[in-house]
Design a protein around this motif. Structure first.
Motif, PDB file in Angstrom:
ATOM      1  N   ALA A 145       0.829  -1.205   0.000  1.00 35.18           N
ATOM      2  CA  ALA A 145       0.000   0.000   0.000  1.00 35.18           C
ATOM      3  C   ALA A 145       0.864   1.256   0.000  1.00 35.18           C
ATOM      4  O   ALA A 145       0.573   2.230  -0.716  1.00 35.18           O
ATOM      5  CB  ALA A 145      -0.936  -0.001   1.206  1.00 35.18           C
ATOM      6  N   MET A 146       1.944   1.243   0.777  1.00 39.96           N
ATOM      7  CA  MET A 146       2.838   2.398   0.838  1.00 39.96           C
ATOM      8  C   MET A 146       3.540   2.609  -0.502  1.00 39.96           C
ATOM      9  O   MET A 146       3.647   3.741  -0.987  1.00 39.96           O
ATOM     10  CB  MET A 146       3.848   2.205   1.974  1.00 39.96           C
ATOM     11  N   ILE A 147       4.012   1.529  -1.096  1.00 39.96           N
ATOM     12  CA  ILE A 147       4.677   1.636  -2.400  1.00 39.96           C
ATOM     13  C   ILE A 147       3.727   2.223  -3.435  1.00 39.96           C
ATOM     14  O   ILE A 147       4.081   3.139  -4.190  1.00 39.96           O
ATOM     15  CB  ILE A 147       5.190   0.255  -2.849  1.00 39.96           C
ATOM     16  N   LYS A 148       2.491   1.730  -3.462  1.00 42.54           N
ATOM     17  CA  LYS A 148       1.496   2.248  -4.408  1.00 42.54           C
ATOM     18  C   LYS A 148       1.255   3.735  -4.178  1.00 42.54           C
ATOM     19  O   LYS A 148       1.147   4.519  -5.128  1.00 42.54           O
ATOM     20  CB  LYS A 148       0.185   1.482  -4.259  1.00 42.54           C
ATOM     21  N   GLY A 149       1.166   4.137  -2.913  1.00 41.52           N
ATOM     22  CA  GLY A 149       0.917   5.545  -2.600  1.00 41.52           C
ATOM     23  C   GLY A 149       2.062   6.445  -3.010  1.00 41.52           C
ATOM     24  O   GLY A 149       1.843   7.534  -3.562  1.00 41.52           O
ATOM     25  N   TRP A 150       3.297   6.011  -2.753  1.00 41.29           N
ATOM     26  CA  TRP A 150       4.451   6.831  -3.139  1.00 41.29           C
ATOM     27  C   TRP A 150       4.500   7.030  -4.645  1.00 41.29           C
ATOM     28  O   TRP A 150       4.725   8.146  -5.126  1.00 41.29           O
ATOM     29  CB  TRP A 150       5.743   6.179  -2.651  1.00 41.29           C
ATOM     30  N   VAL A 151       4.272   5.962  -5.378  1.00 37.55           N
ATOM     31  CA  VAL A 151       4.308   6.068  -6.838  1.00 37.55           C
ATOM     32  C   VAL A 151       3.140   6.908  -7.333  1.00 37.55           C
ATOM     33  O   VAL A 151       3.291   7.740  -8.238  1.00 37.55           O
ATOM     34  CB  VAL A 151       4.298   4.660  -7.474  1.00 37.55           C
ATOM     35  N   ARG A 152       1.977   6.725  -6.747  1.00 39.73           N
ATOM     36  CA  ARG A 152       0.782   7.472  -7.149  1.00 39.73           C
ATOM     37  C   ARG A 152       0.934   8.968  -6.887  1.00 39.73           C
ATOM     38  O   ARG A 152       0.324   9.795  -7.563  1.00 39.73           O
ATOM     39  CB  ARG A 152      -0.436   6.937  -6.398  1.00 39.73           C
ATOM     40  N   SER A 153       1.763   9.320  -5.904  1.00 43.59           N
ATOM     41  CA  SER A 153       1.964  10.731  -5.569  1.00 43.59           C
ATOM     42  C   SER A 153       2.714  11.485  -6.662  1.00 43.59           C
ATOM     43  O   SER A 153       2.739  12.721  -6.669  1.00 43.59           O
ATOM     44  CB  SER A 153       2.744  10.854  -4.257  1.00 43.59           C
ATOM     45  N   ASN A 154       3.366  10.749  -7.550  1.00 40.14           N
ATOM     46  CA  ASN A 154       4.197  11.329  -8.615  1.00 40.14           C
ATOM     47  C   ASN A 154       5.402  12.096  -8.073  1.00 40.14           C
ATOM     48  O   ASN A 154       6.039  12.845  -8.804  1.00 40.14           O
ATOM     49  CB  ASN A 154       3.365  12.250  -9.526  1.00 40.14           C
ATOM     50  N   SER A 155       5.709  11.897  -6.803  1.00 39.45           N
ATOM     51  CA  SER A 155       6.870  12.542  -6.201  1.00 39.45           C
ATOM     52  C   SER A 155       8.024  11.566  -5.993  1.00 39.45           C
ATOM     53  O   SER A 155       9.154  11.978  -5.757  1.00 39.45           O
ATOM     54  CB  SER A 155       6.488  13.167  -4.849  1.00 39.45           C
ATOM     55  N   ILE A 156       7.719  10.291  -6.065  1.00 39.19           N
ATOM     56  CA  ILE A 156       8.730   9.247  -5.914  1.00 39.19           C
ATOM     57  C   ILE A 156       8.704   8.364  -7.160  1.00 39.19           C
ATOM     58  O   ILE A 156       7.659   7.803  -7.511  1.00 39.19           O
ATOM     59  CB  ILE A 156       8.470   8.373  -4.671  1.00 39.19           C
ATOM     60  N   SER A 157       9.831   8.248  -7.819  1.00 40.25           N
ATOM     61  CA  SER A 157       9.920   7.369  -8.982  1.00 40.25           C
ATOM     62  C   SER A 157      10.011   5.916  -8.525  1.00 40.25           C
ATOM     63  O   SER A 157      10.668   5.631  -7.506  1.00 40.25           O
ATOM     64  CB  SER A 157      11.159   7.721  -9.810  1.00 40.25           C
ATOM     65  N   PRO A 158       9.366   5.000  -9.219  1.00 40.91           N
ATOM     66  CA  PRO A 158       9.484   3.585  -8.856  1.00 40.91           C
ATOM     67  C   PRO A 158      10.934   3.118  -8.768  1.00 40.91           C
ATOM     68  O   PRO A 158      11.266   2.280  -7.929  1.00 40.91           O
ATOM     69  CB  PRO A 158       8.740   2.866  -9.987  1.00 40.91           C
ATOM     70  N   THR A 159      11.787   3.678  -9.601  1.00 40.00           N
ATOM     71  CA  THR A 159      13.187   3.260  -9.602  1.00 40.00           C
ATOM     72  C   THR A 159      13.948   3.768  -8.384  1.00 40.00           C
ATOM     73  O   THR A 159      15.081   3.358  -8.141  1.00 40.00           O
ATOM     74  CB  THR A 159      13.897   3.744 -10.884  1.00 40.00           C
ATOM     75  N   ASP A 160      13.323   4.668  -7.616  1.00 38.91           N
ATOM     76  CA  ASP A 160      13.928   5.157  -6.378  1.00 38.91           C
ATOM     77  C   ASP A 160      13.431   4.391  -5.155  1.00 38.91           C
ATOM     78  O   ASP A 160      13.659   4.800  -4.017  1.00 38.91           O
ATOM     79  CB  ASP A 160      13.645   6.655  -6.195  1.00 38.91           C
ATOM     80  N   ILE A 161      12.707   3.298  -5.395  1.00 38.35           N
ATOM     81  CA  ILE A 161      12.217   2.443  -4.320  1.00 38.35           C
ATOM     82  C   ILE A 161      12.935   1.101  -4.410  1.00 38.35           C
ATOM     83  O   ILE A 161      12.908   0.429  -5.440  1.00 38.35           O
ATOM     84  CB  ILE A 161      10.685   2.232  -4.418  1.00 38.35           C
ATOM     85  N   LEU A 162      13.592   0.726  -3.317  1.00 34.89           N
ATOM     86  CA  LEU A 162      14.330  -0.533  -3.253  1.00 34.89           C
ATOM     87  C   LEU A 162      13.622  -1.449  -2.261  1.00 34.89           C
ATOM     88  O   LEU A 162      13.428  -1.085  -1.104  1.00 34.89           O
ATOM     89  CB  LEU A 162      15.773  -0.282  -2.805  1.00 34.89           C
ATOM     90  N   VAL A 163      13.230  -2.632  -2.714  1.00 31.59           N
ATOM     91  CA  VAL A 163      12.406  -3.539  -1.908  1.00 31.59           C
ATOM     92  C   VAL A 163      13.163  -4.826  -1.600  1.00 31.59           C
ATOM     93  O   VAL A 163      13.770  -5.434  -2.481  1.00 31.59           O
ATOM     94  CB  VAL A 163      11.089  -3.882  -2.640  1.00 31.59           C
TER      95      VAL A 163
END
Length: 261
Positions: A14-32
């Motif tokens: 849910a958090m990952i989806k929200g960050w990406v949906r915000s358009n302020s965090i690029s998916p490539t800037d998320i490390l899982v």
């Protein structure tokens, strides 16, 4: 801002989806760092974030969120701390492990926090309660707050209120979902199409909640504005009260709180 997160299940996802949906965090800037399940791999099919099993890779992020099950919070911390070469803020989003125990595992001066978000963060309409350790700097606080604010409202709370915050904010959506489902069933009983019934119920709940927030009025005052003397609405409320509507709600919250003891 680069974010590291352990776990991509219900809350982590849910958090990952929200960050990406915000358009302020690029998916490539998320490390899982995914777990034994395939939730991270499945989520990656729709969101192109990075997955790693190498704990050294987390030295590249600005902060680390732990969205894993409570029993493995401390084991994850113990594994992770041996691979970090700097004091990256670590934020647990799992209830049940006090900051004192996490601080003990990481060391007294390590920047750590505990946050309790709820599932509406995935559409940037969540509310997150957060507790900071005394050792965390103002700069780290600002960075964490800015990151979580992308997901909705952030409230700093005292640690002794984290259980009730998590119960109300985190478990509450399930209560509301059951309420909306029951409203939908009642509407279907009287001939309404089920899809329309759920839409009406959801918009009614959403609109009522926003009216409460925008008007800053007591819920009872808003209720009084709908219940005319001898009218249909007060008759419906009387029927709910006869069935113990308020008591059942309070009992549900209290039962969850008792389970923490």
């Amino acid at each position: 801002m680069k974010i590291g997160i352990f776990g991509a299940g219900h809350m982590g996802g849910a958090m990952i989806k929200g960050w990406v949906r915000s358009n302020s965090i690029s998916p490539t800037d998320i490390l899982v760092k995914g777990g034994k399940g395939d939730t991270a791999k499945k989520l990656k099919q729709n969101i192109p974030f990075n997955i790693t099993d190498n704990l050294e890779d987390f030295n590249q992020v600005d902060m680390i969120f732990l969205a894993v099950k409570t029993p493995i919070i401390l084991p994850v911390i113990n594994d992770l701390k041996n691979h970090l070469n700097k004091d990256l803020p670590i934020i647990s989003v799992s209830a049940g492990v006090p900051i004192s125990l996490m601080q003990e595992a990481l060391g007294g001066s390590y920047p750590i926090a505990q946050a309790i978000p709820n599932t509406p963060v995935q559409i940037n309409q969540g509310i997150t309660g957060i507790v900071y350790s005394q050792s965390i700097s103002n700069l780290d606080k600002i960075a964490i707050h800015d990151c979580l604010s992308l997901l909705g409202i952030v409230e700093e709370i005292s640690e002794d209120k984290i259980d009730i915050f998590g119960t109300l904010a985190g478990c509450g959506p399930a209560f509301v979902d059951v309420f909306m489902e029951a409203l939908g069933d009642a509407a279907v009983l009287h001939g309404m199409d089920r899809k329309l019934a759920y839409t009406v119920a959801a918009k009614m709940v959403s609109g009522s909640a926003n009216l409460l927030l925008d008007s800053n009025k007591h819920p009872g005052e808003l209720k009084d504005g709908v219940t005319s003397p001898g009218g249909t609405t007060i008759k419906g409320i009387a029927a709910l009260e006869k069935e113990g509507f308020r008591y059942a709600t309070i009992s549900g919250i209290d039962t969850i709180m008792q389970s923490y003891k």
